[in-house]
Design a protein around this motif. Structure first.
Motif, mmCIF file in Angstrom:
data_model
loop_
_atom_site.group_PDB
_atom_site.id
_atom_site.type_symbol
_atom_site.label_atom_id
_atom_site.label_comp_id
_atom_site.label_asym_id
_atom_site.label_seq_id
_atom_site.Cartn_x
_atom_site.Cartn_y
_atom_site.Cartn_z
ATOM 1 N N ASP A 15 0.863 -1.182 0.000
ATOM 2 C CA ASP A 15 0.000 0.000 0.000
ATOM 3 C C ASP A 15 0.895 1.226 0.000
ATOM 4 N N TYR A 16 0.980 1.854 -1.162
ATOM 5 C CA TYR A 16 1.868 3.003 -1.368
ATOM 6 C C TYR A 16 1.248 4.279 -0.806
ATOM 7 N N ARG A 17 -0.024 4.499 -1.137
ATOM 8 C CA ARG A 17 -0.820 5.611 -0.620
ATOM 9 C C ARG A 17 -2.243 5.077 -0.422
ATOM 10 N N PRO A 18 -3.149 5.798 0.224
ATOM 11 C CA PRO A 18 -4.518 5.296 0.371
ATOM 12 C C PRO A 18 -5.138 4.927 -0.980
ATOM 13 N N PHE A 19 -5.629 3.720 -1.085
ATOM 14 C CA PHE A 19 -6.253 3.176 -2.291
ATOM 15 C C PHE A 19 -5.262 2.985 -3.444
ATOM 16 N N ASP A 20 -3.988 3.063 -3.174
ATOM 17 C CA ASP A 20 -2.983 2.992 -4.244
ATOM 18 C C ASP A 20 -2.007 1.860 -3.944
ATOM 19 N N LYS A 21 -2.371 0.670 -4.416
ATOM 20 C CA LYS A 21 -1.542 -0.500 -4.181
ATOM 21 C C LYS A 21 -0.580 -0.671 -5.347
ATOM 22 N N ARG A 22 0.706 -0.846 -5.037
ATOM 23 C CA ARG A 22 1.746 -0.993 -6.057
ATOM 24 C C ARG A 22 2.435 -2.356 -5.905
ATOM 25 N N ARG A 40 6.532 -8.907 8.248
ATOM 26 C CA ARG A 40 6.456 -10.357 8.041
ATOM 27 C C ARG A 40 5.057 -10.879 8.350
ATOM 28 N N HIS A 41 4.341 -10.172 9.207
ATOM 29 C CA HIS A 41 2.974 -10.584 9.521
ATOM 30 C C HIS A 41 1.996 -10.201 8.421
ATOM 31 N N MET A 42 2.418 -9.272 7.555
ATOM 32 C CA MET A 42 1.524 -8.762 6.516
ATOM 33 C C MET A 42 1.723 -9.438 5.162
ATOM 34 N N VAL A 43 2.709 -10.313 5.051
ATOM 35 C CA VAL A 43 2.818 -11.112 3.832
ATOM 36 C C VAL A 43 1.977 -12.372 3.960
ATOM 37 N N GLU A 44 1.422 -12.587 5.140
ATOM 38 C CA GLU A 44 0.465 -13.661 5.370
ATOM 39 C C GLU A 44 -0.947 -13.105 5.218
ATOM 40 N N ALA A 48 -4.532 -4.999 8.872
ATOM 41 C CA ALA A 48 -3.858 -4.169 9.861
ATOM 42 C C ALA A 48 -4.482 -2.790 9.905
ATOM 43 N N LEU A 49 -4.503 -2.227 11.103
ATOM 44 C CA LEU A 49 -4.837 -0.818 11.257
ATOM 45 C C LEU A 49 -3.580 -0.003 11.015
ATOM 46 N N CYS A 50 -3.690 1.025 10.186
ATOM 47 C CA CYS A 50 -2.576 1.942 9.940
ATOM 48 C C CYS A 50 -2.962 3.276 10.566
ATOM 49 N N ILE A 51 -2.346 3.584 11.681
ATOM 50 C CA ILE A 51 -2.764 4.731 12.476
ATOM 51 C C ILE A 51 -1.582 5.676 12.690
ATOM 52 N N GLY A 52 -1.820 6.944 12.437
ATOM 53 C CA GLY A 52 -0.793 7.950 12.679
ATOM 54 C C GLY A 52 -0.956 8.573 14.054
ATOM 55 N N ARG A 53 0.085 9.177 14.503
ATOM 56 C CA ARG A 53 0.063 9.899 15.772
ATOM 57 C C ARG A 53 0.190 11.389 15.458
ATOM 58 N N GLN A 54 -0.592 12.209 16.170
ATOM 59 C CA GLN A 54 -0.513 13.665 16.011
ATOM 60 C C GLN A 54 -0.915 14.096 14.599
ATOM 61 N N PHE A 55 -2.220 14.115 14.334
ATOM 62 C CA PHE A 55 -2.677 14.426 12.979
ATOM 63 C C PHE A 55 -2.323 15.845 12.555
ATOM 64 N N SER A 56 -2.038 16.727 13.499
ATOM 65 C CA SER A 56 -1.670 18.091 13.131
ATOM 66 C C SER A 56 -0.365 18.124 12.346
ATOM 67 N N VAL A 57 0.479 17.100 12.523
ATOM 68 C CA VAL A 57 1.773 17.052 11.846
ATOM 69 C C VAL A 57 1.601 16.944 10.330
ATOM 70 N N ILE A 58 0.550 16.257 9.872
ATOM 71 C CA ILE A 58 0.397 16.048 8.436
ATOM 72 C C ILE A 58 -0.334 17.197 7.757
ATOM 73 N N VAL A 68 -6.893 0.966 6.521
ATOM 74 C CA VAL A 68 -6.741 -0.471 6.710
ATOM 75 C C VAL A 68 -5.910 -1.026 5.568
ATOM 76 N N SER A 69 -5.143 -2.054 5.852
ATOM 77 C CA SER A 69 -4.310 -2.665 4.813
ATOM 78 C C SER A 69 -4.353 -4.181 4.956
ATOM 79 N N ASP A 70 -4.196 -4.866 3.819
ATOM 80 C CA ASP A 70 -4.044 -6.319 3.841
ATOM 81 C C ASP A 70 -2.712 -6.721 3.209
ATOM 82 N N SER A 71 -1.775 -5.772 3.160
ATOM 83 C CA SER A 71 -0.450 -6.037 2.592
ATOM 84 C C SER A 71 0.584 -5.240 3.376
ATOM 85 N N ILE A 72 1.853 -5.331 2.976
ATOM 86 C CA ILE A 72 2.850 -4.467 3.593
ATOM 87 C C ILE A 72 2.541 -3.022 3.209
#
Length: 298
Positions: A15-22, A40-44, A48-58, A68-72
């Motif tokens: 998952d390169y960007r949201p909705f952008d699998k490469r 290694r857990h994501m090649v199975e 996974a939840l992909c969660i950032g910390r401190q949304f003001s930073v972005i 959410v992701s089902d890959s690395i």
């Protein structure tokens, strides 16, 4: 690589960007900071939840660093990077250092603290599954009510998850969270009927991405046209979908912008229609989640 007889095992998706699998050739011979201890857990088979910390930073005006992701996952899934990946399941170590071969002993384990299961069992008088907890959390994190209520805290730290004491509400929110996740993984059956089309034949080259509002319709609120060149476009695209952000990125613009100068394949055109449709349904599901959220902390 020439000395590695298993070199062709290292191709996988990321998952390169949201909705952008490469596609990626995922080996430490080619990739720095591969984070194999997590990935290694994501090649199975996993999510996974992909969660950032401190949304003001972005640079976002509101909390939108959840996906959410089902890959690395790429480090810069969100703008300016920094998301943490929380796999639902942890798999045992394999007999080889690489992630794509070797045998493993033992069973996968839920990446959720045992006391969470114990506390929920006491409250609900029922057993709950790791998936039910995972999708409940996903629903809560997509509640605009939750995001607004805890906005100041979410600017500086990881989210904290309130758990309802109502079992039926827990299950209902989990079902909505599962619907959301399926949309975001582009696996939902709702995507079989896209709300937008790519009606004009041509080169399909992304020259300049431009959005033009064209008014209202009976089925969609204010909507418009997304041009990729002077002749070709996607239509209709609701304005709220065009403006929707995840991880600091305006999803519909970012996805096309990253393909500027390229010709969209049929698969890519179909994927973009699915993305527009997924975001349309996401907005609707968020409204449903908000209608239920008051009961979570009530």
């Amino acid at each position: 690589l020439r000395l590695d007889e298993d070199w062709d095992n290292f191709f996988t998706k990321i998952d390169y960007r949201p909705f952008d699998k490469r596609h990626i050739f995922y080996t430490d011979k080619m990739v720095d900071w591969g984070r194999p201890e997590v990935m290694r857990h994501m090649v199975e088979q996993n999510v996974a939840l992909c969660i950032g910390r401190q949304f003001s930073v972005i640079g976002s005006d509101n909390y939108d660093i959840v996906f959410v992701s089902d890959s690395i996952v790429d480090f810069n899934l969100y703008r300016r990077g920094g998301e943490l990946v929380f796999p639902l399941y942890l798999y045992p170590d394999t007999t080889k250092e690489d992630l794509f071969s070797g045998s493993a002993s033992g069973e996968k384990e839920a990446n959720i603290a045992p006391e969470i299961f114990e506390k929920l069992k006491v409250v609900f008088k029922k057993e709950v599954t790791p998936e039910q907890i995972f999708y409940y959390i996903y629903a809560v994190l997509y509640s605009n009510t939750y995001r607004t209520k805890y906005a100041e805290f979410l600017k500086i730290d990881f989210p904290r998850i309130p758990f309802t004491k109502d079992y039926k509400l827990f299950i209902k929110l989990g079902e909505l969270g599962k619907e959301l996740a399926d949309l975001h993984l582009l696996k939902s059956s709702k995507l079989n009927k896209p709300i937008t089309k790519f009606p004009v034949d041509g080169s399909s080259e992304v020259e300049k991405v431009n959005y033009e509002s064209v008014g209202t319709s009976r089925d969609l609120s204010l909507h418009g046209i997304v041009y990729i060149n002077k002749e070709q476009y996607f239509e209709p695209v609701p304005e709220e979908v065009w403006n929707y952000h995840i991880g600091g990125y305006q999803v519909c613009h970012k996805w096309l912008k990253d393909r500027k100068g390229r010709k969209l394949t049929l698969e890519e055109r179909e994927t973009y229609c699915k993305i527009v449709t997924a975001l349309h349904h996401t907005i609707e599901l968020q409204k449903q989640i908000d209608e239920l959220y008051d009961g979570v902390e009530g």
